[in-house]
Design a protein around this motif. Sequence first.
Motif, PDB file in Angstrom:
ATOM      1  N   THR A  75      -8.140  22.003  25.430  1.00  0.00           N
ATOM      2  CA  THR A  75      -7.650  23.245  24.822  1.00  0.00           C
ATOM      3  C   THR A  75      -6.128  23.226  24.703  1.00  0.00           C
ATOM      4  O   THR A  75      -5.510  24.258  24.472  1.00  0.00           O
ATOM      5  CB  THR A  75      -8.083  24.453  25.673  1.00  0.00           C
ATOM      6  OG1 THR A  75      -7.573  24.284  27.008  1.00  0.00           O
ATOM      7  CG2 THR A  75      -9.591  24.570  25.720  1.00  0.00           C
ATOM      8  N   THR A  76      -5.531  22.037  24.892  1.00  0.00           N
ATOM      9  CA  THR A  76      -4.069  21.934  24.857  1.00  0.00           C
ATOM     10  C   THR A  76      -3.524  21.752  23.450  1.00  0.00           C
ATOM     11  O   THR A  76      -2.315  21.731  23.248  1.00  0.00           O
ATOM     12  CB  THR A  76      -3.608  20.749  25.720  1.00  0.00           C
ATOM     13  OG1 THR A  76      -4.323  19.583  25.317  1.00  0.00           O
ATOM     14  CG2 THR A  76      -3.871  21.018  27.192  1.00  0.00           C
ATOM     15  N   LEU A  77      -4.410  21.604  22.461  1.00  0.00           N
ATOM     16  CA  LEU A  77      -3.975  21.425  21.076  1.00  0.00           C
ATOM     17  C   LEU A  77      -4.399  22.618  20.227  1.00  0.00           C
ATOM     18  O   LEU A  77      -5.370  23.309  20.548  1.00  0.00           O
ATOM     19  CB  LEU A  77      -4.575  20.135  20.490  1.00  0.00           C
ATOM     20  CG  LEU A  77      -4.163  18.818  21.137  1.00  0.00           C
ATOM     21  CD1 LEU A  77      -4.873  17.648  20.463  1.00  0.00           C
ATOM     22  CD2 LEU A  77      -2.657  18.625  21.074  1.00  0.00           C
ATOM     23  N   SER A  78      -3.681  22.822  19.138  1.00  0.00           N
ATOM     24  CA  SER A  78      -4.012  23.886  18.196  1.00  0.00           C
ATOM     25  C   SER A  78      -3.868  23.348  16.785  1.00  0.00           C
ATOM     26  O   SER A  78      -3.227  22.315  16.565  1.00  0.00           O
ATOM     27  CB  SER A  78      -3.077  25.081  18.407  1.00  0.00           C
ATOM     28  OG  SER A  78      -1.768  24.762  17.951  1.00  0.00           O
ATOM     29  N   PRO A  79      -4.458  24.031  15.789  1.00  0.00           N
ATOM     30  CA  PRO A  79      -4.354  23.564  14.397  1.00  0.00           C
ATOM     31  C   PRO A  79      -2.913  23.485  13.889  1.00  0.00           C
ATOM     32  O   PRO A  79      -2.636  22.804  12.914  1.00  0.00           O
ATOM     33  CB  PRO A  79      -5.160  24.599  13.614  1.00  0.00           C
ATOM     34  CG  PRO A  79      -6.108  25.168  14.611  1.00  0.00           C
ATOM     35  CD  PRO A  79      -5.362  25.183  15.913  1.00  0.00           C
ATOM     36  N   GLN A  80      -1.990  24.180  14.540  1.00  0.00           N
ATOM     37  CA  GLN A  80      -0.598  24.169  14.088  1.00  0.00           C
ATOM     38  C   GLN A  80       0.177  22.956  14.602  1.00  0.00           C
ATOM     39  O   GLN A  80       1.258  22.644  14.094  1.00  0.00           O
ATOM     40  CB  GLN A  80       0.124  25.453  14.547  1.00  0.00           C
ATOM     41  CG  GLN A  80      -0.337  26.718  13.856  1.00  0.00           C
ATOM     42  CD  GLN A  80      -1.708  27.185  14.329  1.00  0.00           C
ATOM     43  OE1 GLN A  80      -2.027  27.066  15.519  1.00  0.00           O
ATOM     44  NE2 GLN A  80      -2.513  27.724  13.415  1.00  0.00           N
ATOM     45  N   ASP A  81      -0.353  22.269  15.601  1.00  0.00           N
ATOM     46  CA  ASP A  81       0.358  21.121  16.175  1.00  0.00           C
ATOM     47  C   ASP A  81       0.438  19.978  15.170  1.00  0.00           C
ATOM     48  O   ASP A  81      -0.526  19.708  14.437  1.00  0.00           O
ATOM     49  CB  ASP A  81      -0.346  20.629  17.444  1.00  0.00           C
ATOM     50  CG  ASP A  81      -0.152  21.588  18.608  1.00  0.00           C
ATOM     51  OD1 ASP A  81       0.903  22.248  18.654  1.00  0.00           O
ATOM     52  OD2 ASP A  81      -1.057  21.668  19.460  1.00  0.00           O
TER      53      ASP A  81
END
Length: 301
Positions: free
Chosen positions: A270-276
């Motif tokens: 859960t450490t990544l997001s679509p904005q990364d």
Amino acid sequence: MKYQIVLLSLIVSLSGCGQRNASNGNIQEEKPGTAVTLTHVAFGKIEKEIILSATTVYQNKSVVGSPIPAFITEVLIQPGSRVKAGDILYRIESKEQHALGNGNHAVIPIKAERDGIVLDVQQQSGSYVTEGTVLCSVAEVESLVFEINVPYEQQRYAYSGSKCMLELPDGTRLAATVHAPLATMNTVSQSERVIARAKAPFLPEGMNLKAIFAENNASSKGMILSKSAVQSDETLTEHWVMKLADDSTAVRVPVEIGNSNVSEIEIKSTTLSPQDLIILTGGYGLEEGAKVVVTQEKAAL
């Protein structure tokens, strides 16, 4: 006075060296960043794939043999030739006629018994053959099947009516359906042969290929990335990606992976997001805080 002049020259010289060293130090610090391309995570799910080995087989084949001891006078086929029932495959003459040595000896045509495709040509013009010698073999094109070797513990994937993808050596994939298992098992590998059928172009018999089955318990929808963006240690126990902390700085982010296929892999963290902004290429071997130069940004999968 002379000593003062020498001392002054020495100080000026050391000062110049220091400036050059400082200048060199500044040059070394201004290293260009590593060229990278970027991507984003996407949302989806990947079915786990079970890969088994398979082989092409023609179930209906006819072997064409010489009816008498004879000399072959003409070969009218080659491997891959398509023939119809009644087409002439060979012309032969008996050894008695051949011994006469004149130009009017009788020639015996050898004809195809059914429509099909020539798998092999075993005798050539001018050869002498005895009665029953195999001349060639012809297979019915529609009788092509794929024999899948299924380990006993994986029988739940390859049952009558189940679907799979057959991958040819050139990467082409064919949708196939499993029809029935054969009543034999390899005593060494304890694998069962299962017949699958697919709409396929002409393929030679004995071709090795992959049979790919999708496991039914696909994971729920989550984040997926290109495999090129995910790195791991030598033991494959730790995985991470490199992402941009700002316009030119790469940082390492540990991730937990899930199912994968040929080109994509699930990211459970859960450490990544679509904005990364994730480094897709050029990130291998980068250290924490390494400077990078973005050459191209690729869309999410």
